[in-house]
Design a protein around this motif. Structure first.
Motif, PDB file in Angstrom:
ATOM      1  N   SER A 197       3.085   6.177  -5.458  1.00  0.00           N
ATOM      2  CA  SER A 197       2.973   6.274  -6.918  1.00  0.00           C
ATOM      3  C   SER A 197       2.033   7.384  -7.367  1.00  0.00           C
ATOM      4  O   SER A 197       2.029   7.752  -8.546  1.00  0.00           O
ATOM      5  N   ASP A 198       1.210   7.903  -6.436  1.00  0.00           N
ATOM      6  CA  ASP A 198       0.206   8.921  -6.775  1.00  0.00           C
ATOM      7  C   ASP A 198      -0.711   8.435  -7.901  1.00  0.00           C
ATOM      8  O   ASP A 198      -1.078   9.189  -8.805  1.00  0.00           O
ATOM      9  N   ARG A 199      -1.094   7.179  -7.805  1.00  0.00           N
ATOM     10  CA  ARG A 199      -2.037   6.622  -8.775  1.00  0.00           C
ATOM     11  C   ARG A 199      -3.349   7.400  -8.770  1.00  0.00           C
ATOM     12  O   ARG A 199      -3.987   7.586  -9.797  1.00  0.00           O
ATOM     13  N   PHE A 200      -3.737   7.860  -7.574  1.00  0.00           N
ATOM     14  CA  PHE A 200      -4.972   8.628  -7.436  1.00  0.00           C
ATOM     15  C   PHE A 200      -4.646  10.087  -7.129  1.00  0.00           C
ATOM     16  O   PHE A 200      -3.672  10.384  -6.442  1.00  0.00           O
ATOM     17  N   GLU A 201      -5.474  10.964  -7.635  1.00  0.00           N
ATOM     18  CA  GLU A 201      -5.382  12.386  -7.297  1.00  0.00           C
ATOM     19  C   GLU A 201      -6.187  12.586  -6.015  1.00  0.00           C
ATOM     20  O   GLU A 201      -7.390  12.363  -5.999  1.00  0.00           O
ATOM     21  N   LEU A 224       0.831  -1.199   0.000  1.00  0.00           N
ATOM     22  CA  LEU A 224       0.000   0.000   0.000  1.00  0.00           C
ATOM     23  C   LEU A 224       0.870   1.255   0.000  1.00  0.00           C
ATOM     24  O   LEU A 224       0.526   2.251  -0.659  1.00  0.00           O
ATOM     25  N   ALA A 225       1.989   1.218   0.696  1.00  0.00           N
ATOM     26  CA  ALA A 225       2.898   2.376   0.692  1.00  0.00           C
ATOM     27  C   ALA A 225       3.372   2.676  -0.725  1.00  0.00           C
ATOM     28  O   ALA A 225       3.457   3.842  -1.123  1.00  0.00           O
ATOM     29  N   ARG A 226       3.654   1.636  -1.488  1.00  0.00           N
ATOM     30  CA  ARG A 226       4.076   1.860  -2.878  1.00  0.00           C
ATOM     31  C   ARG A 226       2.952   2.473  -3.706  1.00  0.00           C
ATOM     32  O   ARG A 226       3.199   3.344  -4.559  1.00  0.00           O
ATOM     33  N   THR A 227       1.722   2.033  -3.442  1.00  0.00           N
ATOM     34  CA  THR A 227       0.580   2.602  -4.167  1.00  0.00           C
ATOM     35  C   THR A 227       0.408   4.075  -3.820  1.00  0.00           C
ATOM     36  O   THR A 227       0.180   4.913  -4.694  1.00  0.00           O
ATOM     37  N   MET A 239     -16.530   5.131   4.411  1.00  0.00           N
ATOM     38  CA  MET A 239     -15.645   5.233   3.265  1.00  0.00           C
ATOM     39  C   MET A 239     -16.185   4.372   2.136  1.00  0.00           C
ATOM     40  O   MET A 239     -17.050   3.526   2.350  1.00  0.00           O
ATOM     41  N   PHE A 240     -15.689   4.601   0.940  1.00  0.00           N
ATOM     42  CA  PHE A 240     -16.131   3.820  -0.207  1.00  0.00           C
ATOM     43  C   PHE A 240     -14.992   3.704  -1.206  1.00  0.00           C
ATOM     44  O   PHE A 240     -14.037   4.477  -1.184  1.00  0.00           O
ATOM     45  N   HIS A 241     -15.091   2.725  -2.092  1.00  0.00           N
ATOM     46  CA  HIS A 241     -14.134   2.629  -3.189  1.00  0.00           C
ATOM     47  C   HIS A 241     -14.828   2.058  -4.418  1.00  0.00           C
ATOM     48  O   HIS A 241     -15.719   1.219  -4.323  1.00  0.00           O
ATOM     49  N   ARG A 242     -14.411   2.551  -5.558  1.00  0.00           N
ATOM     50  CA  ARG A 242     -14.862   2.022  -6.846  1.00  0.00           C
ATOM     51  C   ARG A 242     -13.693   1.432  -7.616  1.00  0.00           C
ATOM     52  O   ARG A 242     -13.886   0.855  -8.676  1.00  0.00           O
ATOM     53  N   GLU A 243     -12.495   1.646  -7.105  1.00  0.00           N
ATOM     54  CA  GLU A 243     -11.288   1.026  -7.638  1.00  0.00           C
ATOM     55  C   GLU A 243     -10.470   0.489  -6.477  1.00  0.00           C
ATOM     56  O   GLU A 243     -10.490   1.060  -5.377  1.00  0.00           O
ATOM     57  N   THR A 244      -9.750  -0.579  -6.709  1.00  0.00           N
ATOM     58  CA  THR A 244      -8.930  -1.202  -5.676  1.00  0.00           C
ATOM     59  C   THR A 244      -7.987  -0.187  -5.025  1.00  0.00           C
ATOM     60  O   THR A 244      -7.328   0.593  -5.724  1.00  0.00           O
ATOM     61  N   ASP A 245      -7.971  -0.197  -3.708  1.00  0.00           N
ATOM     62  CA  ASP A 245      -7.069   0.617  -2.872  1.00  0.00           C
ATOM     63  C   ASP A 245      -7.464   2.089  -2.764  1.00  0.00           C
ATOM     64  O   ASP A 245      -6.812   2.841  -2.026  1.00  0.00           O
ATOM     65  N   ALA A 246      -8.513   2.526  -3.464  1.00  0.00           N
ATOM     66  CA  ALA A 246      -8.841   3.956  -3.424  1.00  0.00           C
ATOM     67  C   ALA A 246      -9.224   4.420  -2.020  1.00  0.00           C
ATOM     68  O   ALA A 246      -8.779   5.482  -1.565  1.00  0.00           O
ATOM     69  N   SER A 247     -10.045   3.647  -1.306  1.00  0.00           N
ATOM     70  CA  SER A 247     -10.422   4.063   0.042  1.00  0.00           C
ATOM     71  C   SER A 247      -9.239   3.950   0.998  1.00  0.00           C
ATOM     72  O   SER A 247      -9.103   4.738   1.936  1.00  0.00           O
ATOM     73  N   LYS A 248      -8.358   2.969   0.771  1.00  0.00           N
ATOM     74  CA  LYS A 248      -7.172   2.817   1.621  1.00  0.00           C
ATOM     75  C   LYS A 248      -6.228   4.006   1.469  1.00  0.00           C
ATOM     76  O   LYS A 248      -5.674   4.503   2.446  1.00  0.00           O
ATOM     77  N   VAL A 249      -6.059   4.447   0.237  1.00  0.00           N
ATOM     78  CA  VAL A 249      -5.209   5.623   0.000  1.00  0.00           C
ATOM     79  C   VAL A 249      -5.824   6.847   0.684  1.00  0.00           C
ATOM     80  O   VAL A 249      -5.103   7.661   1.285  1.00  0.00           O
ATOM     81  N   ALA A 250      -7.149   6.982   0.609  1.00  0.00           N
ATOM     82  CA  ALA A 250      -7.814   8.098   1.291  1.00  0.00           C
ATOM     83  C   ALA A 250      -7.561   8.040   2.791  1.00  0.00           C
ATOM     84  O   ALA A 250      -7.303   9.074   3.434  1.00  0.00           O
ATOM     85  N   LEU A 251      -7.598   6.838   3.366  1.00  0.00           N
ATOM     86  CA  LEU A 251      -7.358   6.689   4.798  1.00  0.00           C
ATOM     87  C   LEU A 251      -5.920   7.057   5.153  1.00  0.00           C
ATOM     88  O   LEU A 251      -5.669   7.721   6.173  1.00  0.00           O
TER      89      LEU A 251
END
Length: 223
Positions: free
Chosen positions: A66-70, A60-63, A142-154
């Motif tokens: 990477s700034d995959r999400f804005e 998750l740290a790598r994700t 929280m919610f996610h529509r793509e893998t890891d999106a809610s985790k990155v928000a957290l």
């Protein structure tokens, strides 16, 4: 999980009453999105993420890095709470009804409710919202529509809370999903003591201005 629940049927629940309730350790829920009523909940065991003991996997740290999400904050409350209230295969019923959306909308306008949004190519794909009071932050959903999106928000939420001097991150309940981040359960009385201490401080949500884009590396540097 045992919890004290008391009907909150009065139509005159105001943002001020809601803030007093959170300061006393209780929060509202509804039986379903279609139920017009609310009830107050005070769990016997409370979920808490120790801000100094947040667990972050290397993957998750790598994700995050990477700034995959804005990632942004406080940009679209209505879209975030609507997405949190959507039915999902693993959660066909939701406790976010119209009254909760309306009251939290008022609290957002007053600066007590905040969101973290994750977008990909401009599309909202994950996020969370919660209530800020003193040095405590109460995570609501929280919610996610793509893998890891809610985790990155957290991760971005915890980084902001740590940088802003918050003392408590309340998750209401413990879940298997939250356990991976170091969430613990504490008894009601112990929670009240932590809450009382946190309310003596004033967390700074805007320690990073809302319009400032915080990178994954900057967020990870706070953890």
């Amino acid at each position: 999980m045992k919890a004290r629940s008391v009907p909150a049927r009065s139509p005159a629940i105001t943002p001020e009453i809601m803030l007093r309730a959170y300061a006393a350790g209780i929060f509202p829920m509804a039986e379903s999105a279609d139920d017009p009523e609310l009830f107050w909940v005070e769990p016997e065991l409370r979920g808490v993420v120790p801000l100094d003991g947040f667990h972050l996997s290397g993957r998750l740290a790598r994700t995050v890095r990477s700034d995959r999400f804005e990632v942004s904050v406080d940009q679209d409350f209505e879209a975030v709470i609507a997405a949190c209230g959507e039915a999902r295969p693993d959660r066909p019923e939701t406790w976010i009804n119209r009254r909760i959306r309306a009251i939290f909308g008022e609290l957002f306008a007053l600066g007590h409710v905040h969101t973290v949004e994750c977008r990909r190519e401009g599309r909202l794909v994950g996020g969370l919202y919660g209530l800020s009071l003193g040095g405590a932050f109460f995570g609501e959903s929280m919610f996610h529509r793509e893998t890891d999106a809610s985790k990155v928000a957290l991760v971005h939420l915890v980084a902001r809370l740590r940088r802003g001097g918050y003392r408590l991150l309340d998750t209401q309940f413990q879940t298997g999903h939250l356990a991976q981040f170091g969430t613990i359960e504490i008894p009601r009385e112990a929670y009240r003591l932590r809450l009382h201490d946190a309310l003596r401080y004033e967390g700074d949500w805007h320690v990073w201005p809302a319009q400032t884009a915080v990178t994954g590396r900057e967020a990870l540097a706070e953890l």
